[in-house]
Design a protein around this motif. Structure first.
Motif, PDB file in Angstrom:
ATOM      1  N   ARG A 154       4.853 -76.762 -65.426  1.00 48.70           N
ATOM      2  CA  ARG A 154       4.490 -77.987 -64.708  1.00 48.70           C
ATOM      3  C   ARG A 154       5.701 -78.911 -64.666  1.00 48.70           C
ATOM      4  N   TYR A 155       6.195 -79.171 -63.455  1.00 47.11           N
ATOM      5  CA  TYR A 155       7.341 -80.051 -63.293  1.00 47.11           C
ATOM      6  C   TYR A 155       7.064 -81.106 -62.221  1.00 47.11           C
ATOM      7  N   GLY A 156       5.767 -81.393 -62.028  1.00 41.76           N
ATOM      8  CA  GLY A 156       5.376 -82.304 -60.966  1.00 41.76           C
ATOM      9  C   GLY A 156       5.970 -83.689 -61.094  1.00 41.76           C
ATOM     10  N   ALA A 157       6.162 -84.179 -62.339  1.00 42.86           N
ATOM     11  CA  ALA A 157       6.705 -85.522 -62.542  1.00 42.86           C
ATOM     12  C   ALA A 157       8.131 -85.639 -62.031  1.00 42.86           C
ATOM     13  N   LEU A 158       8.811 -84.505 -61.859  1.00 38.80           N
ATOM     14  CA  LEU A 158      10.166 -84.492 -61.314  1.00 38.80           C
ATOM     15  C   LEU A 158      10.184 -84.071 -59.849  1.00 38.80           C
ATOM     16  N   GLY A 159       9.009 -84.119 -59.220  1.00 36.93           N
ATOM     17  CA  GLY A 159       8.936 -83.819 -57.797  1.00 36.93           C
ATOM     18  C   GLY A 159       8.962 -82.352 -57.456  1.00 36.93           C
ATOM     19  N   VAL A 160       8.581 -81.498 -58.421  1.00 38.02           N
ATOM     20  CA  VAL A 160       8.613 -80.044 -58.228  1.00 38.02           C
ATOM     21  C   VAL A 160       7.227 -79.483 -58.514  1.00 38.02           C
ATOM     22  N   MET A 161       6.723 -78.665 -57.625  1.00 36.73           N
ATOM     23  CA  MET A 161       5.464 -77.993 -57.891  1.00 36.73           C
ATOM     24  C   MET A 161       5.736 -76.761 -58.747  1.00 36.73           C
ATOM     25  N   GLY A 162       5.262 -76.796 -59.984  1.00 33.99           N
ATOM     26  CA  GLY A 162       5.401 -75.669 -60.883  1.00 33.99           C
ATOM     27  C   GLY A 162       4.089 -74.913 -60.973  1.00 33.99           C
ATOM     28  N   VAL A 163       4.170 -73.602 -60.979  1.00 40.94           N
ATOM     29  CA  VAL A 163       2.988 -72.750 -61.056  1.00 40.94           C
ATOM     30  C   VAL A 163       3.192 -71.763 -62.204  1.00 40.94           C
ATOM     31  N   GLY A 164       2.235 -71.683 -63.104  1.00 39.86           N
ATOM     32  CA  GLY A 164       2.278 -70.727 -64.198  1.00 39.86           C
ATOM     33  C   GLY A 164       1.417 -69.525 -63.874  1.00 39.86           C
ATOM     34  N   GLU A 165       2.007 -68.349 -63.907  1.00 39.44           N
ATOM     35  CA  GLU A 165       1.293 -67.121 -63.546  1.00 39.44           C
ATOM     36  C   GLU A 165       1.671 -65.990 -64.489  1.00 39.44           C
ATOM     37  N   GLY A 166       0.930 -64.911 -64.410  1.00 37.21           N
ATOM     38  CA  GLY A 166       1.264 -63.710 -65.153  1.00 37.21           C
ATOM     39  C   GLY A 166       2.529 -63.059 -64.631  1.00 37.21           C
ATOM     40  N   GLY A 167       3.153 -62.248 -65.471  1.00 33.88           N
ATOM     41  CA  GLY A 167       4.431 -61.636 -65.138  1.00 33.88           C
ATOM     42  C   GLY A 167       4.494 -60.902 -63.813  1.00 33.88           C
ATOM     43  N   PRO A 168       3.460 -60.145 -63.421  1.00 28.07           N
ATOM     44  CA  PRO A 168       3.567 -59.415 -62.145  1.00 28.07           C
ATOM     45  C   PRO A 168       3.827 -60.313 -60.940  1.00 28.07           C
ATOM     46  N   GLU A 169       3.384 -61.566 -60.985  1.00 31.05           N
ATOM     47  CA  GLU A 169       3.678 -62.455 -59.853  1.00 31.05           C
ATOM     48  C   GLU A 169       5.164 -62.779 -59.793  1.00 31.05           C
ATOM     49  N   LEU A 170       5.828 -62.848 -60.946  1.00 33.99           N
ATOM     50  CA  LEU A 170       7.280 -63.031 -60.941  1.00 33.99           C
ATOM     51  C   LEU A 170       7.970 -61.769 -60.455  1.00 33.99           C
ATOM     52  N   VAL A 171       7.407 -60.610 -60.801  1.00 33.54           N
ATOM     53  CA  VAL A 171       7.973 -59.346 -60.313  1.00 33.54           C
ATOM     54  C   VAL A 171       8.003 -59.359 -58.787  1.00 33.54           C
TER      55      VAL A 171
END
Length: 772
Positions: A154-171
């Protein structure tokens, strides 16, 4: 303090109005839905053709820690990875205790450094920074999107949409693919007023979580923070609130940005990454949360969830009533072992006494939190009784700044123990309290066993979440629960010359390896003895026979219960060994049951004509009137495996192992009334498991050992069938109870997700695309 508005609202400048009022003024609500900050950022990252319902997102950067990056890189390697196409930070803040598991944690770190060199990544050595602090300091760019394999991305306070997901989504991102999801709804969080002295970001966050979690008010939605109250919060304060939005079950978050954000980025040498994010016209939101910051009081989230939130003063005023309810919950969850959690015994000497305090991690370990905790404790003592206080900075640059402004000296003089940047206290790998103890922590979670105890071995302790200011106030009273607003102390002005934050970039420049854009393909990967490849996984057959290996009827099941956190994290790089711990703290018999059915599947794959297996399968299908195995047929089209049922599984961590460990043990599906988070459901899909939705009433009849027959499931997935008929089978029951027909659904599967399930897992999906 917090008001929930469960109707569309329109925000235009400083005006907050109902949708009806806005429509009467000529506002086009459909167009205004595209005017939110979230919609603008999503659209800027969406690669789908115009008019397509599903967003196909490409992120600007990725981040993982040492629980997840080995599995991600191993999966990507098996799927054709050549180099990292975008900045990818491999941090080492979870498996940093190298005495746990022998050499295997440090083996993983060497693998990570070699991978950063080979594929062109960023490697942050152990204890230098926790994952989210490094990203805040070095990788955020206003208007961007970052995907992390940690739920608190989560980096919304710095103007960035952060999304936390399981590893396969990063793959998928590493292989140039996209993150696909239906357009999420956006909920406005309208902040008014200013916090009182002694009220910190964790207090605001716990009040928010307590207000929305149980009703699912923001589940899988984007929270957009705005309103006049934003200007009254420092950037670190905003980050402290923002990182905890994960515990609301929202998908992501975004805040308006201002000159304070510009100053933060300038301080970190990245002013060029600033952009003003403000509404440019009327914006329509599906709902609204109004927060009067001036009315927020010091809060405490009692075991066993961040949503079990109470004002600290209320717990101090009515301790027997409130703590007795927590004791009853411990007995409900842990049976006889739960009786060891005698919290009411902590009520004595005119107060409630806790055993331990911890300030740590991406939520608690900020410069501002620790500086103010030092101010509370300045000239005081934590005492020489059982109570102890540990403090972990979120990064080494912040630690150096705390040395330079004198905060560390104040804390040490008071009796606090100072440690390196480490996420251990947040997930059960550091500062485990004693049996029966209660720890108060400015960390992210207080799930059962999250503190590191082992109920199966008769060990049980508990964690309550609090803000660093009130933890310090409690420490100043030797462990007597105390809200910071009720202690005599002076809030320092952090902008004054001797206290303000000075960032030292040399710490990162000298130790962090940044090879983005400069891969060295000739670099060999370094494999320790614990790093294992994923086992092979079969494609989905036409029919399934699944034995129910576990039934969980708790209202919510966390990922910590599906696969434990803590010291088992050392086995994250070895799928077969880690799988041995699946559900070990919730249902210790699960692994043996799943493996027994898996042995049947291995026999089927080797000998599809096995007469004993054929007889078993024919007898089960006969119970539900299905003649799927006529004379001469074999089992080449009938899969045998296991499944679990849980009412609402998947709250908490993004760790893919909550699903992959079931798959490694032969799991083919989950049955659930609903899934707690999108990320857990995505993990099931990416590991080729069917995320079935079933009627919640099934919890009243389904039993461990029952069989689930799912005829023609492959065709149903291929054809996107809206309803799938299945049968619960009990061969040993009375005649009338041998078969129960049920309806299952698979909601919102994209074409790619259906194919991943058909192929058996994401690795198979990509290898099929490559012709392997």
């Amino acid at each position: 303090m917090i008001e929930l508005v469960n109707n569309p609202v329109v925000i235009d400048g400083a005006a907050l109005q109902s949708a009806e009022e806005a429509r009467a003024k000529g506002v086009d609500l459909a167009a205004a839905r595209s005017g939110t900050l979230a919609a603008r950022i999503l659209d800027a990252h969406n690669t789908a053709p115009q008019g397509e319902d599903v967003l196909r997102i490409r992120f600007d950067a990725l981040a993982s820690h040492d629980i997840t990056y080995v599995g991600i890189i191993q999966t990507a390697r098996a799927s054709g990875l050549k180099e990292f196409p975008l900045p990818y930070a491999l941090t080492n803040c979870h498996n940093s205790l190298c005495a746990v598991g022998g050499t295997i944690n440090e083996d993983d770190h060497l693998f990570g450094l070699a991978a950063a060199r080979k594929y062109g990544g960023i490697f942050v050595p152990p204890n230098l920074a926790v994952i989210h602090q490094y990203v805040r300091e070095m990788m955020t760019k206003c208007g961007g999107m970052i995907l992390g394999s940690d739920s608190h991305t989560r980096y919304g306070a710095l103007g960035v949409m952060g999304v936390g997901e399981g590893g396969p989504e990063l793959v998928k991102q590493l292989l140039g693919k996209t993150y696909d999801l239906p357009r999420p709804q956006v909920v406005a969080v309208w902040l008014e007023g200013a916090p009182r002295p002694g009220v910190g970001p964790q207090d605001v966050a716990l009040a928010l979580i307590g207000a929305v979690f149980k009703s699912g008010f923001v589940k899988n939605k984007v929270l957009e923070f705005m309103g006049p109250g934003v200007a009254n919060l420092s950037v670190e304060y905003r980050c402290g609130v923002d990182v905890m939005t994960t515990e609301t079950t929202c998908l992501s978050s975004i805040w308006t940005t201002d000159e304070k954000v510009r100053a933060y980025l300038r301080l970190h040498g990245r002013e060029a990454d600033y952009a003003p994010l403000q509404l440019e016209g009327p914006a329509c939101y599906e709902a609204c949360i109004r927060v009067d910051l001036s009315r927020v009081v010091p809060m405490i989230a009692l075991p066993f969830h961040p949503s079990n939130a109470w004002p600290v003063a209320e717990v101090v005023k009515r301790p027997k009533e409130i703590l007795a309810a927590t004791e009853a919950e411990a007995v409900r969850q842990f049976g006889a072992v739960g009786k060891a959690l005698n919290l009411c015994a902590k009520i004595h000497d005119n107060g409630v006494w806790v055993d331990q305090g911890v300030i740590a991690g991406c939520a608690g370990g900020s410069f501002e939190n620790i500086t103010l905790a030092a101010a509370v404790l300045n000239g005081k003592s934590t005492g020489n009784a059982a109570f102890s206080l540990s403090v972990y900075p979120a990064s080494e640059p912040q630690g150096l700044a705390l040395v330079n402004n004198g905060s560390y000296a104040k804390l040490m003089a008071a009796g606090a123990v100072l440690k390196n940047a480490f996420c251990g206290p947040c997930f059960g790998a550091g500062d485990t309290p004693a049996h029966g103890a209660l720890s108060i922590r400015h960390a992210t979670r207080n799930f059962p066993n999250r503190e590191g105890s082992k109920p199966a071995s008769g060990q049980l302790s508990a964690v309550a979440l609090m803000d660093a200011r009130s933890i310090a106030a409690t420490a100043a009273n030797g462990g007597r629960l105390t809200p910071a607003t009720e202690l005599d102390w002076s809030t320092p002005e952090l902008a004054q010359a001797d206290l303000h934050y000075r960032f030292e970039p040399l710490i990162y420049h000298r130790r962090v390896y940044n090879g983005f854009g400069r891969p060295e393909p000739e670099t060999p990967l370094v494999f320790g003895p614990n790093i294992a490849d994923w086992p092979s996984m079969s494609p989905l057959p036409e029919h399934l026979l699944l034995q129910v290996a576990c039934v969980i009827t708790d209202p919510v099941t966390t990922t910590d219960e599906l696969i434990p956190s803590g010291e088992t994290s050392s086995l994250r790089s070895n799928p077969p060994r880690l799988a041995e711990y699946t559900l070990s703290r919730k249902d210790p018999g699960y692994v043996a049951r799943a493996k027994a059915v898996q042995q049947m599947e291995k026999r089927r794959l080797a000998h599809p004509e096995d007469p004993d297996l054929l007889a078993t399968a024919r007898a089960l299908f006969a119970l539900c009137g299905q003649d799927l195995l006529p004379s001469g047929a074999n089992l080449s089209n009938v899969g045998l495996g296991s499944t679990i049922f849980a009412l609402k599984p998947g709250d908490g961590s993004a760790r893919e192992q909550a699903a992959s460990c079931q798959k490694v043990l032969g799991g083919w599906a989950n049955l659930a009334a609903e899934y707690a988070t999108k990320r857990y459901r995505s993990n099931l899909i990416n590991w080729g498991m069917l995320p079935f939705i079933a009627d919640a009433d099934l919890a009243q009849t389904l039993q461990v050992g029952d069989w689930l027959a799912v005829p023609h499931i492959r065709s149903a997935v291929q054809n996107a069938s809206p309803t799938i008929l299945a049968y619960v089978l009990r061969p040993d029951a009375a005649d009338g109870a041998k078969c129960q027909q049920i309806a299952l659904t698979l909601r919102e599967l994209t074409a790619d997700e259906r194919q991943i399930i058909l192929d058996g897992c994401l690795i198979n999906f990509y290898n099929a695309a490559r012709g392997k």
